[in-house]
Scaffold this motif. Structure first.
Motif: not given
Length: 317
Positions: A88-97, A101-105, A253-254
């Protein structure tokens, strides 16, 4: 022995969490709530899922008995709960990404061994980015597009829910990621070759086969059927297979981990070459799953002959 059609009735699909209503709600919450708040909602929802989705929880526990044979029942139940939560957290982080902006990714991800991707792409034959249902593979596509500007095509099987499928298509389109749906094996193979000829990255998940498009490998000491097409395409095109994993770390973090490139040996029998290349990937995937068993998102019995019918065990809270 259960057949593919039997397995289709127990996979984590539109009948449980992965349906249009739930996915749509998750999409809205991930885009509107702060990360910590979204996590809190996801953790509560997935704890309920762990307790109520008996077939999915039983499947996770059965798979973990193979993946973590020395773990206690209590440890396996803890890993099953963690698997729901991290999915669930991975799905949420993908949607947020998607709206970052590139610097936050870039701040979310630490690349490892990434320089070899550019070297492989420089050969001019494209790269087959191969993975399994391990970690945040969709976020990996975001990283390639946002940080590397790499032209990318993702090869997928259509979701069981048409609504979820449409959501995922639109999310990839936001970043200019092309989606190629698996249809007839020959047609799919020709279209993938065309993408590689344009020196693109083509991403595929191998640890679930589709119909007859399969090759047998040894996986955790048991036979398993992986997708055959990637190694066959690698053989015909000369494109390397590059194992790719996006792995969640403590704290959210990833790590973007690239494995050892696999070149399909054209000097030997075709079927042997395809099997050996696919086995080489399966071996690398197995090593990552041993490190991160809670990130392997298989919510159905991967080795169904090891699961007795009616095996639900409520387990520890």
């Amino acid at each position: 022995m259960r057949t593919d059609s039997d397995l289709a009735t127990v996979r984590w699909n539109a009948g449980s969490l992965n349906n249009g209503l739930v996915f749509g709600l998750a999409y809205h919450l991930a885009r509107t709530l702060p990360r910590w708040c979204g996590y809190a909602v996801a953790d509560t929802a997935t704890w309920i899922a762990y307790k109520t989705l008996h077939s999915g929880t039983d499947a996770l526990l059965a798979n973990l008995r193979v993946v973590c044979p020395h773990a206690s029942d209590h440890e396996r139940h803890a890993l099953a709960r963690l698997t729901y939560r991290t999915y669930a957290r991975d799905t949420a982080d993908f949607i947020r990404s998607l709206s970052m902006p590139p610097e936050k990714v870039a701040a979310m991800v630490t690349p490892r061994n990434h320089e070899q991707f550019d070297g492989l792409l420089a050969r001019g034959r494209g790269v087959l980015l191969v993975g399994g249902h391990l970690g945040n593979w969709e976020l990996g596509g975001v990283v390639l597009r946002q940080l590397h500007g790499c032209p990318l095509t993702v090869v997928v099987k259509a979701e069981a829910s048409p609504v979820v499928h449409a959501f995922r298509l639109r999310m990839r389109e936001v970043l200019g990621i092309d989606t190629l749906e698996i249809g007839q094996t020959l047609d799919t193979a020709l279209r993938i070759r065309a993408q590689l000829s344009a020196n693109r990255g083509v991403a595929m998940l191998l640890d679930r086969h589709v119909g007859r498009d399969s090759v047998e490998v040894q996986f955790f000491g048991r036979p398993a059927s992986f997708l055959r097409t990637p190694a066959m395409i690698g053989l015909m095109s000369g494109a390397p297979l590059l194992p790719t994993f996006m792995l969640r770390q403590p704290g959210g973090h990833f790590v973007a981990q690239l494995g050892d490139a696999i070149f399909v040996d054209a000097s030997i029998d075709r079927e042997d070459a395809v099997q050996r290349a696919t086995q080489a990937f399966a071996t690398q995937l197995e090593a990552q799953i041993r490190l991160y068993p809670h990130l392997w998102y298989q919510f159905y019995p991967y080795w169904p002959d090891d699961v007795p019918s009616g095996s639900h065990d409520g387990g520890a809270v």
